[in-house]
Design an enzyme around this catalytic site. Structure first.
Site, PDB file in Angstrom:
ATOM      1  N   ARG A   1      65.972 -12.608 -17.472  1.00 25.61           N
ATOM      2  CA  ARG A   1      64.559 -12.402 -17.790  1.00 25.61           C
ATOM      3  C   ARG A   1      64.290 -10.930 -18.134  1.00 25.61           C
ATOM      4  O   ARG A   1      64.396 -10.053 -17.284  1.00 25.61           O
ATOM      5  CB  ARG A   1      63.713 -12.784 -16.574  1.00 25.61           C
TER       6      ARG A   1
ATOM      7  N   GLU B   1      53.550  -5.345  -0.309  1.00 27.08           N
ATOM      8  CA  GLU B   1      53.646  -5.894  -1.664  1.00 27.08           C
ATOM      9  C   GLU B   1      54.687  -5.079  -2.430  1.00 27.08           C
ATOM     10  O   GLU B   1      54.674  -3.840  -2.346  1.00 27.08           O
ATOM     11  CB  GLU B   1      52.267  -5.770  -2.339  1.00 27.08           C
TER      12      GLU B   1
ATOM     13  N   PRO C   1      56.715 -16.553  -9.003  1.00 28.68           N
ATOM     14  CA  PRO C   1      57.242 -17.247 -10.175  1.00 28.68           C
ATOM     15  C   PRO C   1      58.082 -16.382 -11.114  1.00 28.68           C
ATOM     16  O   PRO C   1      57.794 -15.207 -11.322  1.00 28.68           O
ATOM     17  CB  PRO C   1      55.984 -17.750 -10.900  1.00 28.68           C
ATOM     18  N   ASN C   2      59.105 -17.028 -11.631  1.00 28.73           N
ATOM     19  CA  ASN C   2      60.009 -16.493 -12.656  1.00 28.73           C
ATOM     20  C   ASN C   2      61.032 -15.482 -12.124  1.00 28.73           C
ATOM     21  O   ASN C   2      61.926 -15.070 -12.859  1.00 28.73           O
ATOM     22  CB  ASN C   2      59.224 -15.880 -13.830  1.00 28.73           C
TER      23      ASN C   2
ATOM     24  N   ALA D   1      53.516 -12.885 -11.113  1.00 25.77           N
ATOM     25  CA  ALA D   1      52.257 -12.974 -11.868  1.00 25.77           C
ATOM     26  C   ALA D   1      51.066 -13.383 -10.997  1.00 25.77           C
ATOM     27  O   ALA D   1      49.918 -13.060 -11.334  1.00 25.77           O
ATOM     28  CB  ALA D   1      52.413 -13.939 -13.040  1.00 25.77           C
TER      29      ALA D   1
ATOM     30  N   ASN E   1      56.891 -10.141  -3.299  1.00 24.26           N
ATOM     31  CA  ASN E   1      56.681  -9.872  -4.717  1.00 24.26           C
ATOM     32  C   ASN E   1      55.951 -11.100  -5.269  1.00 24.26           C
ATOM     33  O   ASN E   1      56.590 -12.111  -5.558  1.00 24.26           O
ATOM     34  CB  ASN E   1      58.006  -9.654  -5.442  1.00 24.26           C
TER      35      ASN E   1
ATOM     36  N   HIS F   1      56.973  -4.684  -6.253  1.00 27.09           N
ATOM     37  CA  HIS F   1      57.231  -5.044  -7.650  1.00 27.09           C
ATOM     38  C   HIS F   1      58.456  -4.284  -8.133  1.00 27.09           C
ATOM     39  O   HIS F   1      58.616  -3.095  -7.815  1.00 27.09           O
ATOM     40  CB  HIS F   1      56.036  -4.704  -8.545  1.00 27.09           C
TER      41      HIS F   1
ATOM     42  N   TYR G   1      63.355  -5.717 -16.034  1.00 25.96           N
ATOM     43  CA  TYR G   1      63.674  -6.117 -14.657  1.00 25.96           C
ATOM     44  C   TYR G   1      65.135  -5.858 -14.272  1.00 25.96           C
ATOM     45  O   TYR G   1      65.515  -6.147 -13.130  1.00 25.96           O
ATOM     46  CB  TYR G   1      63.344  -7.605 -14.462  1.00 25.96           C
TER      47      TYR G   1
ATOM     48  N   ARG H   1      52.255  -0.985 -17.533  1.00 24.09           N
ATOM     49  CA  ARG H   1      52.480  -2.100 -18.467  1.00 24.09           C
ATOM     50  C   ARG H   1      51.147  -2.624 -19.018  1.00 24.09           C
ATOM     51  O   ARG H   1      50.183  -1.880 -19.080  1.00 24.09           O
ATOM     52  CB  ARG H   1      53.304  -3.180 -17.750  1.00 24.09           C
TER      53      ARG H   1
HETATM   54  C1  DQA Z   1      56.490  -8.206 -11.215  1.00 17.18           C
HETATM   55  C2  DQA Z   1      55.401  -7.667 -12.115  1.00 17.18           C
HETATM   56  C3  DQA Z   1      54.441  -8.758 -12.535  1.00 17.18           C
HETATM   57  O1  DQA Z   1      53.457  -8.233 -13.420  1.00 17.18           O
HETATM   58  C4  DQA Z   1      55.180  -9.860 -13.254  1.00 17.18           C
HETATM   59  O2  DQA Z   1      54.296 -10.920 -13.559  1.00 17.18           O
HETATM   60  C5  DQA Z   1      56.371 -10.346 -12.529  1.00 17.18           C
HETATM   61  C6  DQA Z   1      57.217  -9.386 -11.837  1.00 17.18           C
HETATM   62  C7  DQA Z   1      57.547  -7.145 -10.869  1.00 17.18           C
HETATM   63  O3  DQA Z   1      58.302  -7.360  -9.942  1.00 17.18           O
HETATM   64  O4  DQA Z   1      57.637  -6.128 -11.559  1.00 17.18           O
HETATM   65  O5  DQA Z   1      56.696 -11.524 -12.567  1.00 17.18           O
HETATM   66  O6  DQA Z   1      55.888  -8.630  -9.994  1.00 17.18           O
END
Ligand code: DQA
Length: 150
Positions: free
Chosen positions: A22, A102, A14-15, A81, A78, A104, A27, A111
């Site tokens: 964002r 995985e 998500p997002n 959240a 990825n 990120h 990011y 963080r």
């Molecule tokens: C994320 C890190 C997560 O904590 C966050 O909720 C994201 C992006 C990253 O790529 O740094 O949506 O996965």
């Protein structure tokens, strides 16, 4: 796809479709489409054909993981959240039959405290965090290494 190319699915939670606007200080300012293009380009250079997808829907992500398990396709994910709380995504990852990496963009350990837990990491082959788009590039390289090892 040529005979020498291997499939990989790059799944994003998500997002992440909002990359570019964002929280660019965290990011970066590349938009999602350009991230997808770069992943596809790097994958191709390493001998992979990447299918890159994004969803804001936990059920859809789980369905993709089931399909990856059934087809024995390796996954770079990825989970965004979902990383921090989705036991359902974690359990779907545990079904996978090929490697899972995985990734990120940011370094969640640097963080907020709620980001310090990954419920997915324990069922992944490994995790790459904190290098922006390079996290995906490094994951592709790691996957190439896993697949070439005896
Ligand atoms: C994320 C890190 C997560 O904590 C966050 O909720 C994201 C992006 C990253 O790529 O740094 O949506 O996965």
């Amino acid at each position: 796809m040529s005979d020498s190319q291997h499939p990989v699915w790059v799944l994003n939670g998500p997002n992440l479709n909002r990359l570019g606007t964002r929280e660019p200080d965290i990011y970066g300012d590349r938009d999602y489409d350009s991230v997808v293009e770069e992943i596809e380009r790097e994958a191709s250079a390493l001998g992979f054909t990447a299918v890159v997808r994004q969803t804001n829907d936990e059920a859809e992500l789980i369905a993709w993981l089931h399909d990856a398990a059934d087809q024995s396709v390796p996954v770079i994910m990825n989970p965004a959240a979902f990383t921090h709380y989705s036991y359902a995504v974690r359990d779907a990852c545990a079904l996978l039959t090929a490697p899972l990496i995985e990734v990120h963009l940011s370094n969640p350990l640097a963080r907020e405290e709620f980001r310090h837990t990954s419920v997915v990491g324990g069922v992944a082959n490994g995790t790459i965090s904190g290098f922006g788009l390079d996290s995906y590039r490094l994951a592709l390289r790691a996957l190439a290494g896993l697949q070439s090892s005896p």
